[in-house]
Design an enzyme around this catalytic site. Structure first.
Site, PDB file in Angstrom:
ATOM      1  N   THR A 164      58.031  77.289  32.814  1.00 30.22           N
ATOM      2  CA  THR A 164      58.503  77.828  33.837  1.00 30.22           C
ATOM      3  C   THR A 164      59.723  77.229  34.305  1.00 30.22           C
ATOM      4  O   THR A 164      60.513  78.096  34.862  1.00 30.22           O
ATOM      5  CB  THR A 164      57.469  78.018  35.125  1.00 30.22           C
ATOM      6  OG1 THR A 164      57.110  76.562  35.164  1.00 30.22           O
ATOM      7  CG2 THR A 164      56.306  78.698  34.634  1.00 30.22           C
ATOM      8  N   CYS A 165      59.807  75.935  33.857  1.00 27.88           N
ATOM      9  CA  CYS A 165      61.101  75.287  34.495  1.00 27.88           C
ATOM     10  C   CYS A 165      62.293  75.775  33.790  1.00 27.88           C
ATOM     11  O   CYS A 165      63.303  76.027  34.645  1.00 27.88           O
ATOM     12  CB  CYS A 165      61.101  73.681  34.180  1.00 27.88           C
ATOM     13  SG  CYS A 165      59.635  72.982  34.932  1.00 27.88           S
ATOM     14  N   VAL A 166      62.275  76.399  32.617  1.00 26.86           N
ATOM     15  CA  VAL A 166      63.568  76.847  32.109  1.00 26.86           C
ATOM     16  C   VAL A 166      63.366  78.359  31.433  1.00 26.86           C
ATOM     17  O   VAL A 166      64.216  78.831  30.828  1.00 26.86           O
ATOM     18  CB  VAL A 166      63.895  76.112  30.936  1.00 26.86           C
ATOM     19  CG1 VAL A 166      64.793  74.780  31.313  1.00 26.86           C
ATOM     20  CG2 VAL A 166      62.641  75.776  29.903  1.00 26.86           C
TER      21      VAL A 166
END
Length: 2025
Positions: free
Chosen positions: A1991-1993
């Site tokens: 989800t972070c990238v």
């Protein structure tokens, strides 16, 4: 970073959080931006002390040695005067900013040195077992990791320039192991956690190195960086180990002190400037030092002793310790002056003798400097800027380095160890630390070397494998003393063992690893080039060949010349197709590097490879294509003056392939590469017209139209919508269009252009300066450096100081040497005449007789016609919508060319859709000379070609008026006006457009910001001088050779001229400097140079910053000449075309004007003219083509404004009647008194819309708002990384310069200590509060009692630990001191630069000769003078206001709450009598004829702005004028948007410099708040982020919205945003409770909040976004009693709270009302929740997060304080059922009023009529209503309301009370709490940029809409196994475009963490959604696995499913089941 994996076939699904690079797909394209900046072991980078510490003293070697120096620039100069200081622990960032400069220097005593040396040997002898054991362990550990390293080495896992946070994620991979290790092995683990981002930022081996460092944790080579220690270690194997001895000395000083940590954190060392009496040229200073002979003796004896005991770690000779020169990265840093030291040449001489005394050391030094060609100035063949463009950086010297001690401390602090323990532990730990790591490396290497040289092949293989392991695990720190020169030949020998592939492969690998670990070893590895190439010529083993390519690619970054001349370019490409994709990328990168500084003589090396490279452009691989483009761009750049070579390079295939490449959708090329390729085309066309013709025949016009407007829909002439492009892209595209047309002639009306170019008295392009490397090759300096040197040479300087790439060199003209001031390395330099300097190679001003473009225009008129028709409209639109001066000037030149070469018929055709005349009129009123000249030229051509048409239009549009004005004006353009017109902008008339190039072979410059080979074009406004301000300013240092000159060192002539140009009376003074000369306004805003239309590509010598040494006479002569030309030309123009004009006004062109004037006169307020005059105005506006000029000059604007707003008693007709008449005429609403019985509805708005459009046109023509932009092309030819604009160069300037300030106690107070530390140097971008922190922690904030001692209490160095801790831990400290410059109190959140710029005396003095717009960096005086800043304590009574003045938050005053005393009466009236306040009419606020208070700017267009403001208010709130009108705006707000103001605002907000200095023009912020309708939402959102929060957030927002700025060099500097991050762990089971606690603690903190969930490993962006979404959901729970609406049970896909009821309201949530009798406890509980909600929403906005709360419109009106104007219409937005009933009852009330007003009714008939009024057949009484709130029987509307029935007589009162209670009284307490909570984070007044209906977008992101496959294809990025053509990607897009709203939310929450997209949808998702292929073993079936995410990238890892149905099912399962968990995949 958060992975949501779902790779188990059926069962429990988890979302993954993998922070190792391994979790990411194996490629380097991920490296851009990542989310998580930490795991448990990471300490944020900004808290590093030494990053903030650049100083003059460091540059000269008087710096105390810091152990944990990060970003240290190594310097090899010995400093004999230095004292050791305790090792600094980490300082918090607040204290990095400032250091005073004052520290005495003491020589070391020899006995102490000997003692320490012996002690060191003794200690090191005591721990042999530890170090050996450790060495074995690390090798063993390395071997397994090495296998992973081997698998991934060629596919770089991370780009070297990955962001800091990415590095952090990688580092956080194995935190648990670290905790359990012993101190010894913790060392190995700790080095894993080094700051890879800073290393990578400038790492010389970026991609490959990063690959190793990210995949090989322990002992990682994350730091190939260098500090002072490494310089020595890698130079000589026998040199001593400095860290150890320095640590022991530090230990002896700091041993038992518990104050160690705080002292180190908060007291940067200080050195007082010593007076020095050194004579010019003296080479000795007063202190005694060992002379060169002594040094030789010491070195010789040391070398002997170390040979004897090579096994034991050597000690350091203290006198040889090197100084450090560090990159400054904090916000304030101190510097002190250079110490006397040795004279520059004297010191260098001593160093050279010292090196000669040790032949081995000397040889290695030579080699290492050969390796580091970047140590020389930028012209080097290995220049790093070029590499920067493709992610390769070369500077080994500027790598950052964390000390191990710092890392260990970071690790242990993160694990909870109290920091103060490091006081006593520090030195002992570090000593242990070093002994374990460094001792074994060199002895191990010696053993392995013997193995390599053995005769037995198996022994050799074993040795080379172990050597690989040693190198792959090492870095410069751990491999100090590695015998490079012995090992390399041995490895080369092994590389030639053709029969043994294993040995060859490992030898090749070892050489590669060696260059990674020891970057300077590449100078020795160069000898292996022939052997590497052999492996490529005849491939026996593909592994060996590919490994050879990897090695060559690393070598090519610095030694490309050697590879090229060995024929390496062709060899690398020979078998290109046979290699793996990574090897192919390497081969093409080598080719690109080889072309970097190729000369025409070397063309034969590349000629045969051109067809293969051309064909490669059609390849799908992005990196391969970019390398190939880079290759061609560099070739064209280097051969730009060789027409025949250009034609050979540019084959037909090349042009075709590049053309196709530009239009591929989605684009393959990044923005920087796109710019480079278009620039390459421009260069070709301008220098080789035949290529331009070829491009035109290949239909380049359609290509350009597509690039500027997107896909054509056939009606391109009618409506042109430009696609969004950066200013730099627009500039290059318009340049190309310009170069495709023939050049303008040189005579006639264009003769003035050549005059504009004059004034260059000094020809600084007349020579090329070169320097020689150690291999004897000469390299040119880049163009600007060459100019600086040439200028100094011409004025007879003996030497100058040249600063480039962060290093300082002395250029000595007597000995013709360049001496590196840090290392003492001397190199020969030479001056060569520039053969191109005096020849006009540009083809600009002379129309070449054989210009093929002109021939084409004649021979093929059809082609020319189609070209012009296709592009004229587009160019015109670019001109109209661009605010940047460079783009506008370029467009103007291109339009001029087109108009000049087009025939009359064609012109008539293309001009018919464009208001050319009004544009020419506004251009003629510009203050920019270049624009005025161009406008006159255009007017002349048009009148010659189309006199009939334009003689009319020029009269009507005001061209004639303006030309007459120019002809008659006596003081033509004499004084620079305040505002710059038409966005030609402040810098529009900046430095002349010289595009000279130093030489065809010039290297693409190594400085990211400086233009090297800017290609020729009309006005390529060469800002190189300004771009290199840092270099120029660094010369203002005191020369080392005594008082030969004053303090400033620019050449005297420059100063003289400067001053004369500024004011004739000024004499030469230190105030003047280059910076001043770079300000165009200093020599006349409209000077000749400032407008040098170097109209065609002027490749001749142009005017540089130095060339402004042109004499005053030349400059003013040219200025006068041009003014004379303008006046004369204007006079001729009027004579020729308008002299015969009839003066009786009967010209038919004047008819419309006369009609309008007559109608305007009738709009008289004193006489009632009825509606007839309005009808006449309507017909003029709607039916005739009235021009802006006519509207302007008829007085119509002012008169209509008065008509609509005046409220004077003398007016013949009241304002309300006038407004209704206006609405009747322009909107067909009923006339006053004729309102219908039913509802008033909008009928037709066309006339009003026409009026608005005319007013907007007027505004565009009249406004003269200045734009402070710095958008001059800064590209280095085709060679390098392209800064987006000059702003980034200016940022670089701020990064290298500091303001000198004297802190003084205010004369008014004597109760605080007086500052005695002398002047301090402060970062210009530090905030004022940084100075406060600096002083307060040193005790200066403590107010003394009268009886205390005066000033002598304690030293400046003492830190108050409690205060320091308070500053560290709290974001909201009470202010203790306030600061003044003169009488001005400084706000705490203002930058020091801004304060000095705005308030200092010098600033006042200089204001007349400079201003913000023209020179963003201020006059030199700002940087050279000492500014006095006064401080005094904050008085108790001022503390509350202090927050407002400058605290972080500046809380706005909240509205009086309902319980305040002044409201008490109203409450009683309401409760007892049922009297509620009347509804406020929002129109009243806008109906004023004068500017509101918050508009302070002055502009010619002010009346038009006010009129538009009134028209917008009438359109929006017209229904308040009628009783029963439909609540709907007449004209959508979007119709009021002004495209020109929007373009200016966007351009302004894209400028990093303006944002960093907070220098937003007032007009923009004021218009944004008073007239938000002028700007679209996106623009206002950016403006909001820039003005509402701190500058770090503003910069972060800018980088998010403009990714191309990331490509500039501002990223690694201290001006890059440094947002603190605070992480909190929450439990999902108690989410709401813990969220409240988190907001209580951190809501008002400036730090970014990051969330992690208990028992889950995910951290960073994904979990944080999900936190906001989940808390939003929790707040909607029914049991909280917060909202009105119906209860529903939502299906919760996961989680334990099944069956929870939530409130749902389709119209949007609104607060549940309270009655007067509600329980106080319940009210308090609800108020607390609303306060929390306020904090949550404010924090979400502040951190760029989204909440998922569907709030109603009335809620947002409350937020904007518009609650007083809420009416029954607003009830529809909270409860439609009640609202409908209220509407019907209101209808009854209206009928009742009509009956009562009917005079014909008798009392009886009236009574009867009233009784017949019914609702749905029921009378009011029968409805059974009482005075309680509908739906809430417990809430009485007035006292005793339950018992009061509603009748026809009290119905009106009842309805008023229902509306008031539902929308105001019942909810006011909740909203007051909400506002309090919100304002504790930031003031609500900042939301004035938005309308209530827009706040939902701001808070919750974009509205749900369908996703179409085309948009998805444009916005999503397939990678790592997928392309846009992959089956799986097409399946995915098809599936997503079929999702319904609920499925979209599920998918988004699964992939990003938030169920909603930001405003702009997928386009705005940052990072973009990336789809990568999930790989499996060959035995596994992808259909059995689920997709997973990071989800972070925003990574979706998608298996390649066999069918679309399977993919749909798996995606939905994953999205549903993968919610609410973040685990490892």
């Amino acid at each position: 970073m958060s992975n949501r994996p779902n790779n188990n076939p059926g069962g429990s699904l988890r979302r993954s959080q993998r922070n190792t690079a391994g979790a990411q797909p194996q490629d380097d394209s991920i490296g851009g931006r990542s989310c998580s900046s930490s795991s448990a072991v990471i300490v944020p980078q900004p808290e590093d002390p030494d990053r903030a510490n650049t100083s003059e003293r460091q540059k000269t070697g008087q710096v105390p040695k810091k152990d944990n120096s990060r970003g240290v620039k190594r310097s090899a100069s010995p400093d004999y005067n230095r004292t050791n200081s305790p090792s600094s622990a980490k300082k918090p960032r607040a204290f990095q900013h400032i250091e005073s400069f004052s520290e005495t220097n003491k020589p070391h005593s020899k006995s102490k040195k000997r003692h320490l040396d012996q002690e060191q040997q003794l200690k090191s002898a005591q721990l042999p077992s530890t170090s050996k054991a450790h060495t074995r362990k690390s090798v063993a550990a390395g071997s397994s990791r090495n296998q992973k390293r081997k698998r991934t080495e060629s596919s770089c896992v991370k780009s070297g320039s990955g962001s800091e946070s990415t590095g952090a994620e990688e580092r956080s991979a194995k935190p648990i192991k670290l905790a359990s290790k012993s101190a010894t092995s913790a060392k190995a683990g700790c080095s894993t956690i080094t700051d890879s981002s800073s290393a990578a930022s400038t790492s010389s081996s970026s991609s490959a190195i990063a690959s190793a460092s990210s995949t090989v944790p322990a002992g990682a080579r994350v730091k190939q960086g260098k500090d002072q220690n490494k310089a020595r270690r890698s130079r000589s194997a026998s040199s001593p180990s400095p860290r150890r001895s320095s640590r022991e000395k530090e230990q002896s000083k700091t041993g038992g002190s518990s104050k160690f940590d705080w002292a180190a954190r908060f007291s940067p060392k200080v050195s007082l400037p010593k007076t020095k009496l050194s004579l010019p040229g003296s080479s000795k200073s007063e202190t005694s030092k060992p002379g060169p002979s002594g040094l030789q003796a010491k070195l010789a004896s040391l070398r002997k002793s170390t040979k004897k005991r090579s096994e034991s770690p050597p000690a350091e000779l203290p006198s040889l310790r090197r100084s450090t020169r560090q990159k400054t990265t904090g916000s304030c840093a101190s510097t002190s002056r250079r110490g006397s030291g040795l004279g520059k040449r004297g010191a260098a001489e001593a160093r050279r003798q010292e090196k000669m005394a040790d032949p081995e050391s000397n040889q290695e030094t030579v080699n290492s400097s050969a390796a580091r060609t970047d140590e020389a100035p930028q012209g080097a063949a290995a220049s790093s800027s070029v590499a920067g463009a493709v992610g390769m950086t070369t500077s080994g010297e500027s790598e950052s380095d964390d000390s191990e001690m710092g890392r260990l401390q970071a690790l242990l602090e993160a694990r909870g160890l109290p920091p103060h323990l490091f006081g006593p532990l520090g030195p002992r730990m570090s000593q242990l630390f070093h002994r374990t790591i460094g001792s074994g490396a060199s002895s191990k290497a010696q053993q392995l070397l013997q193995g390599l040289q053995a005769s037995d092949e198996s022994q050799q293989l074993q040795a080379v494998i172990e050597m690989c392991q040693l190198l792959v695990m090492g870095n410069e720190e751990t491999l100090g003393g590695f015998p490079v020169k012995s090992v390399v030949p041995a490895l080369i020998t092994l590389l030639q063992m053709e029969h043994n592939f294993d040995i060859m492969n490992h030898a090749c690998r070892a050489l590669t690893y060696m260059m990674e670990a020891l970057p300077r070893s590449s100078a020795v590895v160069v000898d292996a080039i022939p052997v590497f190439l052999e492996k490529l010529q005849v491939i026996q083993c593909i592994d060996v060949a590919e490994q050879a390519l990897t090695a060559l690619e690393m070598l090519s970054r610095r030694h490309s010349k050697a590879i090229l001349q060995a024929g390496g370019l062709a060899d690398c490409l020979l078998y290109l197709e046979f290699f793996s994709i990574n090897a192919q990328r390497n081969a093409l990168a080598i080719a690109a590097n080889c072309c970097q500084s190729i000369t025409p003589d070397e063309f034969h090396f590349v000629a045969d490879s051109l067809p293969l490279l051309t064909q490669r452009l059609t390849h799908q691989d992005k990196k391969s294509v970019e390398s190939t483009c880079l290759c061609f761009a560099r070739l064209v750049d280097n051969f730009q003056h060789e027409e025949n070579l250009l034609q050979q390079v540019a084959s037909k295939d090349l042009l075709t392939n590049v053309q196709q490449l530009l239009v591929v959708t989605p684009p393959i090329l990044s923005s920087g590469m796109f710019i480079m390729v278009v620039r390459m085309f421009s260069l070709m066309c301008s220098n080789c017209p035949t290529l331009a013709v070829q491009l035109m025949k290949q239909n380049i016009a359609e290509t350009l139209h597509f690039l500027l407007c997107g896909a054509s829909n056939g009606s391109c002439q009618e409506q042109i919508d430009l696609v969004p492009r950066s200013p730099q892209e627009l500039y290059e595209l318009t340049s190309l269009i310009c170069e495709l047309m023939p050049c303008l002639p040189k005579e006639g009306i264009f003769a003035v252009d050549t005059m504009l170019k004059k004034g260059n008295a000094q020809n600084t392009d007349g020579a090329i300066w070169q320097w020689r490397d150690d291999r004897g090759l000469w390299h040119p300096y880049n163009r600007i450096d060459s100019r600086i040197i040439e200028a100094a040479h011409q004025v007879g300087e003996d030497e100058i100081s040249l600063s480039t790439l962060g290093r300082v060199y002395t250029i000595d003209f007597n000995s013709m040497q360049q001496i590196n001031e840090d290392t003492g390395t001397a190199r020969a330099i030479q001056r060569k005449p520039n053969p191109l300097a005096n020849s006009n190679t540009s083809g600009y001003s002379e129309l070449k007789k054989d210009d093929a473009r002109a021939q084409l225009m004649k021979e093929d008129p059809e082609l020319a016609k189609s070209f012009i028709k296709t592009l004229f409209g587009v160019l015109y639109e670019v001109y109209s919508s661009s605010a940047g001066p460079a783009v506008r000037h370029k467009c103007l030149r291109a339009i001029l060319r087109i108009i000049y070469f087009a025939d009359a018929e064609l012109l008539k055709d293309v001009l018919k859709n464009h208001a050319v005349s009004s544009h020419i009129a506004s251009m003629l009123s510009s203050q920019d000379l270049k624009i005025v000249v161009g406008a006159l030229q255009m007017a002349e051509i048009l009148m010659q070609k189309l006199p009939d048409i334009f003689s009319v239009y020029f009269r009507r549009e005001g061209v004639m008026h303006q030309v007459k004005h120019l002809a008659e004006s006596e003081s033509l353009l004499t004084s620079p006006p305040k505002a710059c017109t038409n966005g030609s902008g402040s810098l529009g008339s900046t430095t002349p457009a010289s595009s000279g190039t130093a030489t065809a072979a010039t290297n693409a410059s190594a400085d990211l910001g400086s233009p090297s080979l800017q290609h020729s074009r009309d006005d390529s406004l060469d800002l190189s001088p300004q771009g290199r301000l840092s270099d120029v300013l660094k010369r203002k240092r005191l020369p080392k050779r005594g008082p030969r000159r004053p303090k400033y060192s620019p050449p005297r002539d420059d100063d003289k001229v400067d001053n004369q140009a500024k004011s004739p009376t000024t004499t030469q003074s230190p105030k003047s400097s280059f910076l001043a000369s770079l300000n165009p306004k200093t020599w006349g805003r409209l000077s000749a140079q400032s407008n040098s239309n170097n109209i065609e590509p002027a490749r001749t010598a142009g005017v540089s910053g130095l060339a402004r040494a042109a004499s005053k006479d030349t400059i003013s002569n040219n200025r006068e000449k041009i003014k004379g030309w303008i006046k004369e030309q204007a006079h001729k123009f009027v004579e020729r075309y308008f002299s015969s004009e009839n003066m009786d006004g009967s010209n038919p062109a004047l008819n419309v004007l006369q009609r309008l004037c007559a109608a305007t006169e009738q709009l008289n307020l004193q006489v009632d003219g009825g509606a007839e005059c309005l009808v006449e105005i309507r017909s003029i506006v709607s039916e005739s083509d009235v021009s802006s000029f006519e509207i302007q000059h008829s007085g119509f604007v002012k008169q209509l404004l008065l008509y609509l707003t005046s409220k004077n008693e003398k007016d013949a007709v009241g304002r309300e009647i006038r407004l209704k008449r206006f609405l009747h005429v322009f909107f067909s609403s009923p006339l006053p008194g004729e309102e219908p019985v039913g509802r008033v509805e909008p009928v037709g708005h066309a006339p009003l819309l026409a009026l608005v459009h005319k007013m907007n046109n007027c505004l565009s023509q009249m406004e003269q708002f200045p734009v402070k932009v710095h958008d001059f092309p800064s590209g280095n030819g085709a060679g390098g990384s392209f800064s987006l604009n000059r702003g980034s160069q200016a940022l670089k300037f701020f990064n290298t310069h500091q303001l000198k300030c004297q802190l003084q106690r205010h004369p008014d107070c004597a109760n605080v200590k007086q500052w005695k530390g002398g002047p301090v140097k402060i970062d210009p971008l530090a905030l004022v509060q940084a100075i406060e922190r600096y002083l307060v922690v040193r005790g200066y904030g403590r107010v003394r009692e009268d009886d205390e001692d005066s000033d002598d209490d304690g030293s400046d160095e003492e830190i108050d630990e409690s205060l320091a801790a308070q500053f560290l831990n709290s974001g909201n400290v009470r202010h203790r001191l306030q600061f003044y410059i003169g009488e001005h109190l400084l706000p705490y959140n203002m930058t020091v630069y801004q304060a000095v710029r705005q308030f200092s005396v010098q600033a006042e003095d200089e204001r007349e000769s400079t201003d913000d717009e023209s020179n963003p960096l201020g006059r030199a005086g700002i940087w050279t003078k000492t500014h006095t800043i006064w401080y005094k304590p904050v008085r108790e009574d001022e503390e509350s206001t202090k927050d407002c003045v400058g605290g972080k938050r500046g809380r706005a005053q909240t509205a009086p709450t309902k319980t305040s005393p002044r409201n008490a009466k109203k409450h009683d009236e309401l409760w007892h009598d049922g009297v509620c306040p009347s509804v406020a009419n929002p129109l009243e606020v806008y109906l004023i004829p004068t500017p509101p208070e918050n508009i302070t700017f002055e502009d010619p267009s002010l009346d038009v702005i006010l009129l538009l403001r009134v028209l917008h208010a009438i359109s929006r709130y017209w229904y308040y004028l009628y009783d029963n009108a439909m609540c709907k705006e007449i004209i959508p707000t979007s119709e009021f948007i002004n495209s020109k103001l929007t373009a200016k605002a966007n351009r302004q907000l894209q400028d990093p410099l303006v944002i960093m200095t907070g220098n937003i023009p007032t007009w923009l912020t004021e218009l944004g708040k008073t007239c938000p309708f002028f700007f679209p939402f996106d623009t206002r959102q950016m403006l909001f982020y820039v003005t509402a929060f701190d500058r770090d957030r503003a910069m972060q927002r800018l980088l998010d919205t403009n990714p191309e700025i990331n490509q500039s060099d501002s990223q690694d500097s201290r001006v890059a945003p440094r947002l603190d991050r605070k992480k909190r762990t929450v439990n999902r089971e108690e989410l709401l409770k813990q969220a409240e606690s988190v907001m209580q603690d951190l809501g008002s903190s400036r730090a970014m909040l990051e969330i992690q969930y208990e028992n889950e490993v995910g951290t960073g962006l994904g979990p944080t976004l999900e936190f906001y979404a989940l808390v939003s959901q929790e707040l909607q729970r029914a049991d909280l009693c917060l909202w009105r609406g119906e209860e529903v049970t939502l299906s919760n896909p996961k989680g334990s709270q099944e069956g929870t009821k939530y409130i749902q309201n389709l119209q949007g949530l609104f607060a549940l009302p309270f009655g007067r009798t509600a329980k106080p406890a319940h009210i308090a509980k609800v108020k607390m929740k609303f306060r929390f909600l306020g904090k949550l929403m404010a924090k979400a906005i502040m951190d760029f997060r989204l909440v998922d709360l569907p709030l109603g419109l009335p809620f947002y009106k409350w937020m904007l304080r518009q609650e007083t104007s809420l009416t029954s219409h607003d009830l529809f937005d909270i409860d439609p059922v009640v609202a409908r009933s209220v509407y019907h009852l209101e209808d009854i009330v209206r009928q009742k009023k009509r009956l009562e007003q009917d005079k014909s009714q008798t009392k009886e008939s009236l009574q009867y009529a009233l009784e017949t009024l019914t609702m749905n057949g029921c009378s009011v009484e029968d409805l059974g209503l009482d005075f309680t709130l509908p739906g809430f029987p417990n809430i009485e509307l007035k006292k005793g309301g339950k018992d009061i029935p509603v009748t026809i007589h009290n119905l009106e009162e009842y309805l008023r009370l229902v509306i008031f209670w539902a929308l105001n009284e019942g909810v006011c307490r909740q909203f007051d709490s909400f506002r309090d909570g919100f304002e504790s984070v930031f003031p609500l007044c900042h939301l004035q940029y938005f309308y209530p209906e827009e706040l939902d977008q701001l808070l919750c992101g974009s509205k749900a809409d369908t996703w179409d496959a085309k948009t998805l294809m444009e916005c999503c990025r397939p990678d790592h196994g997928y392309t846009h053509d992959s089956r799986a990607v097409k399946f995915l897009f098809e599936i997503l475009s079929s999702f319904d709203n609920e499925q979209q939310r599920l998918f988004l929450q699964f992939v990003t963490g938030s169920p909603r997209l930001p405003v702009g949808g997928f386009r705005s998702l940052n990072p973009p959604l990336t789809i990568v292929r999930k790989t499996f073993e060959s035995t596994e079936n992808p259909d059995d696995f689920l997709p997973s995410v990071m989800t972070c990238v925003n990574y979706l890892k998608l298996p390649d499913y066999s069918s679309i149905d399977i993919m749909r099912d798996k995606l939905l399962i994953a999205a549903r089941e993968g919610q609410q968990s973040f685990h490892l995949s």
